[in-house]
Design an enzyme around this catalytic site. Structure first.
Site, PDB file in Angstrom:
ATOM      1  N   GLY A   2      29.063  32.136  37.446  1.00 60.51           N
ATOM      2  CA  GLY A   2      28.742  33.058  36.362  1.00 60.51           C
ATOM      3  C   GLY A   2      28.108  34.368  36.775  1.00 60.51           C
ATOM      4  N   GLY A  26      32.032  31.555  40.911  1.00 61.14           N
ATOM      5  CA  GLY A  26      32.275  30.432  40.012  1.00 61.14           C
ATOM      6  C   GLY A  26      31.041  29.995  39.259  1.00 61.14           C
ATOM      7  N   TYR A  36      37.587  41.087  52.876  1.00 62.64           N
ATOM      8  CA  TYR A  36      38.382  40.308  51.931  1.00 62.64           C
ATOM      9  C   TYR A  36      39.624  41.085  51.503  1.00 62.64           C
ATOM     10  CZ  TYR A  36      39.799  37.904  47.702  1.00 62.64           C
ATOM     11  OH  TYR A  36      40.544  37.250  46.752  1.00 62.64           O
ATOM     12  N   GLU A  37      39.472  42.384  51.326  1.00 63.90           N
ATOM     13  CA  GLU A  37      40.582  43.222  50.872  1.00 63.90           C
ATOM     14  C   GLU A  37      41.476  43.698  52.026  1.00 63.90           C
ATOM     15  OE1 GLU A  37      38.792  46.276  48.423  1.00 63.90           O
ATOM     16  OE2 GLU A  37      38.634  44.891  46.733  1.00 63.90           O
ATOM     17  N   GLY A  71      29.313  36.916  38.622  1.00 61.20           N
ATOM     18  CA  GLY A  71      30.219  38.043  38.433  1.00 61.20           C
ATOM     19  C   GLY A  71      30.338  38.424  36.969  1.00 61.20           C
ATOM     20  N   GLU A 103      33.375  51.021  40.523  1.00 67.94           N
ATOM     21  CA  GLU A 103      33.968  51.211  41.852  1.00 67.94           C
ATOM     22  C   GLU A 103      34.054  49.886  42.607  1.00 67.94           C
ATOM     23  OE1 GLU A 103      35.698  52.938  45.143  1.00 67.94           O
ATOM     24  OE2 GLU A 103      35.442  53.778  43.145  1.00 67.94           O
ATOM     25  N   ASN A 155      45.374  40.264  44.435  1.00 63.85           N
ATOM     26  CA  ASN A 155      44.110  39.539  44.285  1.00 63.85           C
ATOM     27  C   ASN A 155      44.134  38.680  43.015  1.00 63.85           C
ATOM     28  OD1 ASN A 155      41.500  38.618  44.244  1.00 63.85           O
ATOM     29  ND2 ASN A 155      40.579  40.616  44.695  1.00 63.85           N
ATOM     30  N   TYR A 158      39.369  38.729  35.483  1.00 61.81           N
ATOM     31  CA  TYR A 158      39.324  39.868  34.563  1.00 61.81           C
ATOM     32  C   TYR A 158      40.103  39.587  33.285  1.00 61.81           C
ATOM     33  CZ  TYR A 158      37.405  42.383  38.568  1.00 61.81           C
ATOM     34  OH  TYR A 158      36.628  42.780  39.632  1.00 61.81           O
TER      35      TYR A 158
END
Length: 159
Positions: free
Chosen positions: A96, A94, A26-27, A98, A84, A125, A132
């Site tokens: 909850g 979506g 993904y990154e 995370g 990290e 991102n 966040y």
């Protein structure tokens, strides 16, 4: 749908490495993942490890993980926690998980009288940044992160 967050154990190493690889994809940095299952087992679970890891499960199936360690702030005179990695599989985002995983770590930070909980996010991102910021987290734009790794680290260490 039952969500469970538990400390990871040695037998989770293969799953953790799979999540690390998914996150790196993904990154756009899959090529940078050189860790093996043995590396994960040793660094996270051998005696003397200073790293903590959690597995997030929904209905008994692993859907994400977090890896973090304690840091220290001389200005606060207190420990902190540096997150990290936090990763939830795309199909589970979506719902909850995370937020719950991050809250679990925040509660640990409060329980241990930590002065802060910090992490980094790639500047492109937008979904993570939005997530966040929705929690009340603030970007620390005045700090620039530096890194020595690989051959540069070896050369510097050798003088």
């Amino acid at each position: 749908m039952s969500l469970t967050i538990r400390p990871a154990v040695r037998t989770d190493a293969t799953q953790i490495l799979a999540f690390i690889t998914e996150l790196a994809e993904y990154e756009r940095a899959r090529h940078e993942v050189i860790a093996s299952v043995a590396d994960i087992e040793q660094s996270l679970f051998d005696e003397g490890s200073t790293v903590h890891s959690l597995i997030c499960e929904r209905d008994g199936r692993a859907i994400g993980f977090a890896v973090y360690f304690y840091s220290y702030s001389t200005w606060l005179g207190r420990n902190g926690i540096y997150l990290e990695d936090l990763y939830i599989t795309p199909e589970q985002r979506g719902g909850g998980a995370g937020r719950d995983l991050l809250r679990h770590i925040a509660r640990e930070a409060v329980e241990h009288r930590c002065g802060r909980l910090e992490w980094s996010v790639l500047d492109w991102n937008a979904p993570a940044i939005g997530f966040y910021e929705s929690l009340g987290a603030q970007a620390q734009d005045e700090w620039v992160r530096y890194r020595l790794d690989g051959d540069k680290l070896l050369r510097f260490a050798r003088g």
